[in-house]
Design a protein around this motif. Structure first.
Motif, PDB file in Angstrom:
ATOM      1  N   ALA A  58     -34.279   2.722   1.184  1.00  0.00           N
ATOM      2  CA  ALA A  58     -34.487   3.500   2.400  1.00  0.00           C
ATOM      3  C   ALA A  58     -33.146   3.861   3.023  1.00  0.00           C
ATOM      4  O   ALA A  58     -32.124   3.242   2.727  1.00  0.00           O
ATOM      5  N   GLU A  59     -33.188   4.889   3.874  1.00  0.00           N
ATOM      6  CA  GLU A  59     -32.016   5.223   4.685  1.00  0.00           C
ATOM      7  C   GLU A  59     -32.293   4.817   6.127  1.00  0.00           C
ATOM      8  O   GLU A  59     -33.373   5.098   6.654  1.00  0.00           O
ATOM      9  N   ALA A  60     -31.328   4.132   6.732  1.00  0.00           N
ATOM     10  CA  ALA A  60     -31.458   3.720   8.131  1.00  0.00           C
ATOM     11  C   ALA A  60     -31.018   4.867   9.038  1.00  0.00           C
ATOM     12  O   ALA A  60     -29.932   5.419   8.858  1.00  0.00           O
ATOM     13  N   LEU A 149     -23.171   3.214   1.492  1.00  0.00           N
ATOM     14  CA  LEU A 149     -22.571   3.773   2.701  1.00  0.00           C
ATOM     15  C   LEU A 149     -22.476   5.279   2.535  1.00  0.00           C
ATOM     16  O   LEU A 149     -21.889   5.776   1.569  1.00  0.00           O
ATOM     17  N   GLU A 150     -23.094   6.001   3.471  1.00  0.00           N
ATOM     18  CA  GLU A 150     -23.107   7.460   3.396  1.00  0.00           C
ATOM     19  C   GLU A 150     -22.029   8.044   4.292  1.00  0.00           C
ATOM     20  O   GLU A 150     -21.959   7.725   5.476  1.00  0.00           O
ATOM     21  N   ILE A 151     -21.197   8.888   3.716  1.00  0.00           N
ATOM     22  CA  ILE A 151     -20.218   9.592   4.544  1.00  0.00           C
ATOM     23  C   ILE A 151     -20.294  11.089   4.259  1.00  0.00           C
ATOM     24  O   ILE A 151     -20.709  11.513   3.185  1.00  0.00           O
ATOM     25  N   MET A 179     -22.042  10.579  -0.958  1.00  0.00           N
ATOM     26  CA  MET A 179     -21.621  11.774  -0.223  1.00  0.00           C
ATOM     27  C   MET A 179     -22.841  12.459   0.371  1.00  0.00           C
ATOM     28  O   MET A 179     -23.694  12.977  -0.345  1.00  0.00           O
ATOM     29  N   ASP A 180     -22.889  12.452   1.703  1.00  0.00           N
ATOM     30  CA  ASP A 180     -24.028  12.994   2.438  1.00  0.00           C
ATOM     31  C   ASP A 180     -23.843  14.497   2.666  1.00  0.00           C
ATOM     32  O   ASP A 180     -22.721  14.987   2.697  1.00  0.00           O
ATOM     33  N   ASP A 181     -24.953  15.191   2.832  1.00  0.00           N
ATOM     34  CA  ASP A 181     -24.943  16.624   3.185  1.00  0.00           C
ATOM     35  C   ASP A 181     -24.117  17.451   2.212  1.00  0.00           C
ATOM     36  O   ASP A 181     -23.415  18.386   2.626  1.00  0.00           O
ATOM     37  N   LEU A 200     -24.685  11.317  -4.793  1.00  0.00           N
ATOM     38  CA  LEU A 200     -24.508  12.603  -4.127  1.00  0.00           C
ATOM     39  C   LEU A 200     -25.838  13.001  -3.506  1.00  0.00           C
ATOM     40  O   LEU A 200     -26.868  12.995  -4.181  1.00  0.00           O
ATOM     41  N   LYS A 201     -25.818  13.314  -2.214  1.00  0.00           N
ATOM     42  CA  LYS A 201     -27.045  13.744  -1.546  1.00  0.00           C
ATOM     43  C   LYS A 201     -26.990  15.236  -1.275  1.00  0.00           C
ATOM     44  O   LYS A 201     -26.148  15.707  -0.500  1.00  0.00           O
ATOM     45  N   ILE A 202     -27.883  15.974  -1.932  1.00  0.00           N
ATOM     46  CA  ILE A 202     -27.895  17.428  -1.752  1.00  0.00           C
ATOM     47  C   ILE A 202     -28.504  17.746  -0.394  1.00  0.00           C
ATOM     48  O   ILE A 202     -29.590  17.269  -0.052  1.00  0.00           O
TER      49      ILE A 202
HETATM   50 MG    MG Z   1     -27.440  10.245   5.718  1.00  0.00          MG
END
Ligand code: MG
Ligand code: C2E
Ligand code: MG
Ligand code: MG
Length: 278
Positions: A58-60, A149-151, A179-181, A200-202
């Protein structure tokens, strides 16, 4: 004199600008006490593995419910927290809460669940951040590889050496870096080459269009192929329809999250939701 100057200064601002500034100041003032007043709560959005159709983690995502201002969205208060430095104590709270919940969640269902936590630039400047993360992981008995950790690009933009060092240490510890966004900034590709990303988050804005226009679909397809050849795992954000999911599956995307499966929900609800799927 002072009066005349005051009047001139005042007339410089339009009424609209004043409203924006007043709101910002009010939010900052209220945010100072929000932790102590227990107004901040973490919600969790489950992430799914497409091929197995199962929850992988999950993402917090932080929520702020203020007694008179109401629900203030993170897109509004996180930048203010970042700017004022309040993100440091708030971010510590987020890490502790998220990992405590993960420990409980892993024990109740599956040890393999992961937790993604968003970090903003100011937090990586805090020399205590990594100690806090290490101590908390040890306290709640969670392996380093369960934390992501998302940045966003914004973290990397100024190229400070302490950021580089922090990311190298995170990687060396076995904590995952995400890598977010992806796709919304200017230099995502060069950052992928420079820093030790695992995931990697598209960005949702691309997922939105994939079933509607060919160029978005082609971009997502190319992004997935590139990520895989770099050894990165791909998460699609903001999946809202079955058609999007089917297409992402065909394109070989690894993981998905979005309203199609679940909105971000409170801890208790996620426990029920995931138990029902087991
Ligand atoms: Mg995020
Ligand atoms: P993000 O990390 O990119 O999080 C994804 C955002 O997309 C979340 O918005 C989520 O609720 C939303 N979302 C997820 N699925 C869908 C969908 O299918 N459709 C649509 N329309 N939206 C979807 P949220 O929770 O409002 O958070 C906004 C941003 O605030 C986050 O973007 C993140 O950058 C930041 N943020 C949230 N919590 C934290 C935190 O604890 N720390 C830090 N530093 N930033 C946070
Ligand atoms: Mg995102
Ligand atoms: Mg975002």
């Amino acid at each position: 004199q002072a009066k005349a100057l005051g009047r001139n200064t005042y007339s410089f601002f339009t009424k609209e600008m004043n409203i924006v500034i007043q709101r910002r100041l009010a939010i900052e003032a209220q945010l100072r006490g929000a932790l102590d007043r227990h107004e901040l709560e973490l919600y969790y959005q489950p992430q799914f593995e497409i091929r197995k159709n199962s929850i992988i983690g999950a993402e917090a995502l932080l929520r702020w419910n203020h007694p008179t201002l109401g629900n203030i969205p993170p897109d509004e208060f996180i930048p203010i927290a970042e700017h004022s430095g309040l993100i440091v104590p708030i971010g510590q709270y987020v890490i502790e809460q998220a990992l405590r919940f993960l420990s409980k969640w892993q024990l109740s269902d599956q040890k393999s669940y992961t937790m993604a936590v968003n970090l903003s630039p100011r937090q990586l400047r805090d020399t205590e951040l990594l100690n806090l993360i290490k101590n908390t992981l040890a306290d709640v008995n969670i392996s380093f590889g369960s934390l992501e950790l998302e940045i966003t690009e914004g973290v990397l933009m100024n190229g400070q050496s302490y950021i580089n060092e922090a990311l190298i240490e995170i990687n060396a510890l076995g904590i995952k870096l995400s890598m977010d966004d992806f796709g919304t900034g200017y230099s995502s590709l060069s950052y992928l080459r420079q820093y030790p990303f695992d995931i990697l988050k598209i960005d949702r804005s691309f997922i939105n269009g994939i079933t509607l226009n060919k160029s978005d679909c082609d971009l997502v397809k190319a992004t997935i192929a590139m990520s895989h050849s770099l050894g990165l795992t791909v998460v699609a954000e903001g999946v809202e329809t079955k058609e999007q999911l089917t297409l992402l599956s065909d394109l070989g995307c690894d993981f998905v999250q979005g309203y199609y499966f679940s909105k971000p929900i409170p801890a208790k609800q996620l426990l029920d939701f995931s138990a029902a799927l087991l």
